[in-house]
Scaffold this motif. Structure first.
Motif, PDB file in Angstrom:
ATOM      1  N   MET A  27     -15.706 -23.134   2.138  1.00  0.00           N
ATOM      2  CA  MET A  27     -16.859 -22.252   2.166  1.00  0.00           C
ATOM      3  C   MET A  27     -16.425 -20.864   1.706  1.00  0.00           C
ATOM      4  O   MET A  27     -15.350 -20.391   2.044  1.00  0.00           O
ATOM      5  N   LYS A  28     -17.285 -20.251   0.909  1.00  0.00           N
ATOM      6  CA  LYS A  28     -17.056 -18.891   0.423  1.00  0.00           C
ATOM      7  C   LYS A  28     -18.026 -17.944   1.137  1.00  0.00           C
ATOM      8  O   LYS A  28     -19.080 -18.359   1.606  1.00  0.00           O
ATOM      9  N   LEU A  29     -17.645 -16.670   1.186  1.00  0.00           N
ATOM     10  CA  LEU A  29     -18.505 -15.659   1.796  1.00  0.00           C
ATOM     11  C   LEU A  29     -18.968 -14.695   0.715  1.00  0.00           C
ATOM     12  O   LEU A  29     -18.152 -14.048   0.055  1.00  0.00           O
TER      13      LEU A  29
ATOM     14  N   PHE B 227     -21.879 -21.236   0.146  1.00  0.00           N
ATOM     15  CA  PHE B 227     -21.714 -19.812   0.434  1.00  0.00           C
ATOM     16  C   PHE B 227     -22.442 -19.421   1.715  1.00  0.00           C
ATOM     17  O   PHE B 227     -23.587 -19.821   1.933  1.00  0.00           O
ATOM     18  N   ASP B 228     -21.779 -18.644   2.541  1.00  0.00           N
ATOM     19  CA  ASP B 228     -22.458 -17.885   3.580  1.00  0.00           C
ATOM     20  C   ASP B 228     -22.734 -16.512   3.000  1.00  0.00           C
ATOM     21  O   ASP B 228     -22.080 -16.094   2.035  1.00  0.00           O
TER      22      ASP B 228
ATOM     23  N   TYR C 225     -12.982 -18.676   5.716  1.00  0.00           N
ATOM     24  CA  TYR C 225     -13.497 -18.744   4.346  1.00  0.00           C
ATOM     25  C   TYR C 225     -12.346 -18.919   3.374  1.00  0.00           C
ATOM     26  O   TYR C 225     -11.252 -18.384   3.579  1.00  0.00           O
ATOM     27  N   ASP C 226     -12.635 -19.647   2.275  1.00  0.00           N
ATOM     28  CA  ASP C 226     -11.655 -19.843   1.205  1.00  0.00           C
ATOM     29  C   ASP C 226     -11.539 -18.601   0.333  1.00  0.00           C
ATOM     30  O   ASP C 226     -10.486 -18.334  -0.238  1.00  0.00           O
TER      31      ASP C 226
ATOM     32  N   ILE D 191     -13.686 -14.539  -0.479  1.00  0.00           N
ATOM     33  CA  ILE D 191     -14.755 -13.559  -0.303  1.00  0.00           C
ATOM     34  C   ILE D 191     -15.146 -13.085  -1.689  1.00  0.00           C
ATOM     35  O   ILE D 191     -14.274 -12.709  -2.482  1.00  0.00           O
TER      36      ILE D 191
END
Length: 185
Positions: free
Chosen positions: A1-3, A22-23, A47-48, A50
């Motif tokens: 998951m990416k932010l 994405f969050d 997260y992977d 940002i």
């Protein structure tokens, strides 16, 4: 998951509310709000990567309009005990993102005058914003890779605040187009 991170909701107005993988985080403007918001998010989830998106003022005539990856961040509104502008008493003078790109100068003021532009240019900044240094610092503390992508919204000269209000929607659309291309969305 990416932010996916932005300082202002208006910088994400062209983005869909939900993006697979994405969050989303909107921190609010300035270094303190950026630090607090990103720290809370990274404390709550893993997260992977940002990806920070948003607007920035150009302080160099050599910088083209459009979208720029940020390679390093400096602070233009600090000075050390000797009075050296751009040097903090306890933080690094420059933070690197690990990507090729431009240097952005971060400070807790909206830059829109010639004197501030001259000071920032003398420190090596070509773009200016209010959050990037804080975002990079927090990401490094948590050991999370960060990519900062800024779109030029104004030339950081007299009247830039009015120009920014008029162009933020167009800037958001450019950033969403960029994200779709770069992340196959």
């Amino acid at each position: 998951m990416k932010l996916l991170v932005a300082a202002l909701a208006s910088e994400l107005q062209a983005f869909p509310a939900e993006i697979d993988g994405f969050d989303r985080l909107v921190t609010g403007p300035g270094k303190l709000m950026a630090t607090y918001g990103l720290t809370r998010a990274l404390d709550a989830a893993v997260y992977d990567e940002i990806i920070v998106v948003g607007t920035a003022g150009a302080v160099s005539d050599a910088i083209a309009t459009g979208i720029h990856d940020v390679s390093s961040a400096i602070q233009h509104d600090v000075q050390d005990l000797d009075g050296t502008v751009g040097q903090h008493v306890s933080l690094p003078a420059r933070l690197e993102t690990g990507r090729a790109g431009v240097t952005i100068a971060t400070g807790d003021i909206f830059v829109d005058d010639v004197d501030a532009v001259a000071r920032i240019t003398s420190l090596g900044g070509v773009l200016v914003d209010m959050e990037t240094y804080a975002f990079v610092w927090v990401a490094q503390k948590f050991g999370v890779p960060i990519r900062v992508v800024r779109v030029v919204s104004d030339r950081a000269q007299d009247g830039a605040t009015q120009v920014w209000d008029e162009v933020v929607a167009a800037c958001s659309a450019q950033l969403w187009d960029f994200m779709q291309r770069e992340y196959s969305l």
